[in-house]
Design a protein around this motif. Structure first.
Motif, PDB file in Angstrom:
ATOM      1  N   PHE A   1      -4.971  15.291 -12.528  1.00 55.26           N
ATOM      2  CA  PHE A   1      -4.358  15.960 -11.389  1.00 55.26           C
ATOM      3  C   PHE A   1      -5.330  16.184 -10.236  1.00 55.26           C
ATOM      4  N   LYS A   2      -6.551  16.524 -10.540  1.00 58.86           N
ATOM      5  CA  LYS A   2      -7.529  16.833  -9.483  1.00 58.86           C
ATOM      6  C   LYS A   2      -7.890  15.617  -8.653  1.00 58.86           C
ATOM      7  N   ASP A   3      -7.596  14.427  -9.186  1.00 58.19           N
ATOM      8  CA  ASP A   3      -7.987  13.191  -8.508  1.00 58.19           C
ATOM      9  C   ASP A   3      -6.838  12.496  -7.788  1.00 58.19           C
ATOM     10  N   LEU A   4      -5.671  13.100  -7.743  1.00 61.81           N
ATOM     11  CA  LEU A   4      -4.517  12.446  -7.126  1.00 61.81           C
ATOM     12  C   LEU A   4      -4.694  12.354  -5.606  1.00 61.81           C
ATOM     13  N   ARG A   5      -4.712  11.152  -5.086  1.00 57.99           N
ATOM     14  CA  ARG A   5      -4.822  10.905  -3.644  1.00 57.99           C
ATOM     15  C   ARG A   5      -3.405  10.634  -3.140  1.00 57.99           C
ATOM     16  N   THR A   6      -2.712  11.698  -2.896  1.00 59.09           N
ATOM     17  CA  THR A   6      -1.261  11.641  -2.738  1.00 59.09           C
ATOM     18  C   THR A   6      -0.799  10.827  -1.535  1.00 59.09           C
ATOM     19  N   GLU A   7      -1.608  10.783  -0.471  1.00 60.70           N
ATOM     20  CA  GLU A   7      -1.177  10.044   0.714  1.00 60.70           C
ATOM     21  C   GLU A   7      -0.961   8.566   0.403  1.00 60.70           C
ATOM     22  N   GLN A   8      -1.856   7.984  -0.389  1.00 64.56           N
ATOM     23  CA  GLN A   8      -1.728   6.554  -0.653  1.00 64.56           C
ATOM     24  C   GLN A   8      -0.602   6.267  -1.655  1.00 64.56           C
ATOM     25  N   TYR A   9      -0.312   7.211  -2.519  1.00 58.93           N
ATOM     26  CA  TYR A   9       0.782   7.007  -3.474  1.00 58.93           C
ATOM     27  C   TYR A   9       2.146   7.191  -2.800  1.00 58.93           C
ATOM     28  N   ARG A  10       2.188   8.054  -1.805  1.00 57.25           N
ATOM     29  CA  ARG A  10       3.455   8.334  -1.126  1.00 57.25           C
ATOM     30  C   ARG A  10       4.031   7.067  -0.484  1.00 57.25           C
ATOM     31  N   ALA A  11       3.174   6.175  -0.055  1.00 51.83           N
ATOM     32  CA  ALA A  11       3.625   4.953   0.605  1.00 51.83           C
ATOM     33  C   ALA A  11       4.470   4.078  -0.324  1.00 51.83           C
ATOM     34  N   ILE A  12       4.295   4.222  -1.620  1.00 52.55           N
ATOM     35  CA  ILE A  12       5.062   3.426  -2.578  1.00 52.55           C
ATOM     36  C   ILE A  12       6.555   3.663  -2.406  1.00 52.55           C
ATOM     37  N   TYR A  13       6.908   4.895  -2.044  1.00 51.73           N
ATOM     38  CA  TYR A  13       8.310   5.287  -2.013  1.00 51.73           C
ATOM     39  C   TYR A  13       8.837   5.556  -0.603  1.00 51.73           C
ATOM     40  N   ASP A  14       8.128   5.049   0.403  1.00 50.16           N
ATOM     41  CA  ASP A  14       8.540   5.303   1.787  1.00 50.16           C
ATOM     42  C   ASP A  14       9.922   4.745   2.102  1.00 50.16           C
ATOM     43  N   ARG A  15      10.239   3.579   1.543  1.00 51.98           N
ATOM     44  CA  ARG A  15      11.507   2.933   1.856  1.00 51.98           C
ATOM     45  C   ARG A  15      12.487   3.130   0.695  1.00 51.98           C
ATOM     46  N   PRO A  16      13.643   3.687   0.970  1.00 53.27           N
ATOM     47  CA  PRO A  16      14.621   3.937  -0.099  1.00 53.27           C
ATOM     48  C   PRO A  16      15.097   2.642  -0.751  1.00 53.27           C
ATOM     49  N   ILE A  17      15.516   2.770  -2.000  1.00 51.53           N
ATOM     50  CA  ILE A  17      16.085   1.636  -2.737  1.00 51.53           C
ATOM     51  C   ILE A  17      17.520   1.962  -3.154  1.00 51.53           C
TER      52      ILE A  17
ATOM     53  N   ASN B   1      20.709  -3.711  -4.645  1.00 47.68           N
ATOM     54  CA  ASN B   1      19.336  -3.213  -4.717  1.00 47.68           C
ATOM     55  C   ASN B   1      18.371  -4.310  -5.146  1.00 47.68           C
ATOM     56  N   ILE B   2      18.805  -5.138  -6.096  1.00 50.64           N
ATOM     57  CA  ILE B   2      17.961  -6.255  -6.529  1.00 50.64           C
ATOM     58  C   ILE B   2      17.705  -7.207  -5.362  1.00 50.64           C
ATOM     59  N   GLN B   3      18.744  -7.494  -4.603  1.00 52.70           N
ATOM     60  CA  GLN B   3      18.585  -8.380  -3.453  1.00 52.70           C
ATOM     61  C   GLN B   3      17.637  -7.768  -2.423  1.00 52.70           C
ATOM     62  N   THR B   4      17.753  -6.462  -2.215  1.00 49.60           N
ATOM     63  CA  THR B   4      16.843  -5.778  -1.284  1.00 49.60           C
ATOM     64  C   THR B   4      15.398  -5.921  -1.738  1.00 49.60           C
ATOM     65  N   LEU B   5      15.160  -5.750  -3.036  1.00 49.39           N
ATOM     66  CA  LEU B   5      13.799  -5.860  -3.565  1.00 49.39           C
ATOM     67  C   LEU B   5      13.263  -7.281  -3.449  1.00 49.39           C
ATOM     68  N   ILE B   6      14.146  -8.260  -3.577  1.00 55.57           N
ATOM     69  CA  ILE B   6      13.730  -9.647  -3.373  1.00 55.57           C
ATOM     70  C   ILE B   6      13.328  -9.867  -1.922  1.00 55.57           C
ATOM     71  N   GLU B   7      14.141  -9.357  -1.011  1.00 55.18           N
ATOM     72  CA  GLU B   7      13.853  -9.529   0.411  1.00 55.18           C
ATOM     73  C   GLU B   7      12.553  -8.848   0.821  1.00 55.18           C
ATOM     74  N   ARG B   8      12.220  -7.747   0.172  1.00 54.35           N
ATOM     75  CA  ARG B   8      10.974  -7.041   0.489  1.00 54.35           C
ATOM     76  C   ARG B   8       9.764  -7.674  -0.177  1.00 54.35           C
ATOM     77  N   GLY B   9       9.986  -8.616  -1.071  1.00 52.38           N
ATOM     78  CA  GLY B   9       8.874  -9.248  -1.764  1.00 52.38           C
ATOM     79  C   GLY B   9       8.417  -8.500  -2.994  1.00 52.38           C
ATOM     80  N   VAL B  10       9.156  -7.462  -3.383  1.00 52.67           N
ATOM     81  CA  VAL B  10       8.814  -6.726  -4.599  1.00 52.67           C
ATOM     82  C   VAL B  10       9.090  -7.583  -5.827  1.00 52.67           C
ATOM     83  N   ILE B  11      10.223  -8.297  -5.798  1.00 52.81           N
ATOM     84  CA  ILE B  11      10.636  -9.167  -6.892  1.00 52.81           C
ATOM     85  C   ILE B  11      10.634 -10.605  -6.400  1.00 52.81           C
ATOM     86  N   THR B  12      10.039 -11.490  -7.192  1.00 50.71           N
ATOM     87  CA  THR B  12      10.119 -12.920  -6.932  1.00 50.71           C
ATOM     88  C   THR B  12      11.152 -13.501  -7.878  1.00 50.71           C
ATOM     89  N   PRO B  13      12.247 -14.029  -7.347  1.00 51.76           N
ATOM     90  CA  PRO B  13      13.314 -14.513  -8.227  1.00 51.76           C
ATOM     91  C   PRO B  13      12.900 -15.768  -8.980  1.00 51.76           C
TER      92      PRO B  13
END
Length: 387
Positions: free
Chosen positions: A303-319, A345-357
């Protein structure tokens, strides 16, 4: 100072209900077994101060109960209600906290909606904690359609958390035996809910129930151990016993293997194999030792080492879209709607490059096989592959 105490996680047989009285009968049956489990749990050398019951132990496998949305009133419940009152009597008798779940719960704040709710009853017999399941699987409630806080997001955060997301979605019971949070069933498939509870102060995570094949393939154990280690928390994970059919036969859909995991991710108590009856696991936990670990400036104190600003970016865009049932509750055809949402949602993730079909994939359209939905309550996604 919190003295070490024993915790008991029971795995009762699953008996499906068709009316409210049967749910209360299930509670009374489970309470009788709790007496035995607590007696044995005390042999560990410390008094039992926490008893945990799995998801669906009281109302059974609701998705397997014949009916439709108009008939839900026959087994939908309130909290508090007769079921929690009966557990309250046992909690007072044992001088112990009892944590459990009700699968289909009415809520005055959301008429015509039903929620999956974990709760804790105090040694004084009072409901002191409620948490609404916030990460549902695709077919929560089968044909009946439970609601999810995310589906009524704006109203839920305001009404249940007074505008505070952490206390609305990740509430924690702060008790004299430690800080307790509940992550229900499928929520434990993801890391976020348990982390949210831990970041709101939870020291004990109750994670009730997971269906097969997650148990037989080791996912249940892996998830429980990871939650404990990554969040420096005790994980108490009771799973259901066999489902008892009306003709007396049994089927095992959940695989048992209830377990208790220490904050290092080590299993300290585990049910072995399949059982045809009620069972339990127990151990002694030391909250003061956990608190000493959490304030230590050591390598594995995360917990003491959580750098929350960089982790927050993971969830900036809703799914997954919020508020999709804000105006109206799930109605006939809601499974098909859920299936289409997930396909998008799967198609959105493909378009964002999160998933490679994979090769040959042309994009699923979320269409479902209607006949399958009508007969089984399970929507089958158009896979998106060429013939």
């Amino acid at each position: 100072m919190v003295d070490p105490y024993s915790v008991v996680a029971v795995s009762p047989r699953t008996i499906n209900v068709e009316n409210r009285d049967q749910a209360l009968a299930n509670v009374k049956r489970i309470n009788e077994f709790i007496d035995t489990a607590v007696m044995v749990g005390a042999w560990e050398g410390a008094p039992v101060k926490l008893v945990v019951i799995p998801e669906m132990a009281i109302q059974g496998m609701v998705a397997n109960t014949p009916g439709n949305r108009k008939q839900e009133a026959r087994f939908a419940v309130e909290i508090p209600g007769p079921e929690t009152d009966e557990l309250g009597k046992k909690a007072k008798e044992l001088d112990s906290y009892i944590a459990a779940e009700l699968y289909m719960v009415r809520d005055d704040d959301f008429p015509d909606r039903y929620f999956n709710v974990g709760f804790i009853v105090s040694p004084q017999g009072e409901v002191i904690y409620k948490r609404y399941k916030a990460t549902s699987d695709a077919y929560e409630g089968g044909m009946l359609g439970n609601s999810n806080p995310h589906d009524v997001w704006d109203e839920f955060i305001q009404k249940k958390g007074n505008g505070d997301i952490m206390n609305a979605i990740f509430p924690v019971a702060r008790t004299e035996i430690g800080n307790i949070g509940i992550a229900i069933c499928h929520e434990g498939v993801y890391p976020e809910v348990v982390r949210g509870l831990a970041m709101n102060g939870a020291e004990i995570i109750i994670r009730p129930t997971l269906i097969e094949p997650a148990v037989m393939t080791g996912m249940w154990e892996l998830q429980n151990r990871a939650h404990a280690m990554f969040n420096q928390a005790w994980v108490v994970a009771p799973n259901l016993g066999p489902e008892v059919k009306p003709d007396g036969s049994m089927q095992e859909l959940f695989g048992g293997q209830s377990m208790i995991v220490n904050p290092r991710g080590q299993i300290v108590a585990k049910q072995q194999g399949w059982t045809s009856g009620d069972s339990f696991v127990c151990t002694v936990i030391d909250i003061e030792a956990l608190r000493r670990i959490r304030v230590a400036n050591g390598l594995f104190n995360q917990f003491k080492d959580l750098r929350t600003e960089q982790y927050r970016a993971i969830y900036d865009r809703p799914i997954y879209p919020k508020n999709q049932y804000l105006e109206n509750p799930p109605e006939e055809g809601w499974l098909a709607r859920e299936d289409r949402t997930r396909a998008k949602n799967i198609q959105t993730l493909i378009e964002r490059g999160v998933i490679t079909p994979p090769s040959g994939y042309e994009g699923g359209n979320g269409e479902v096989i209607t006949e399958t939905v009508e007969k089984t309550g399970v929507a089958v996604d158009n896979s998106g592959f060429k013939d």
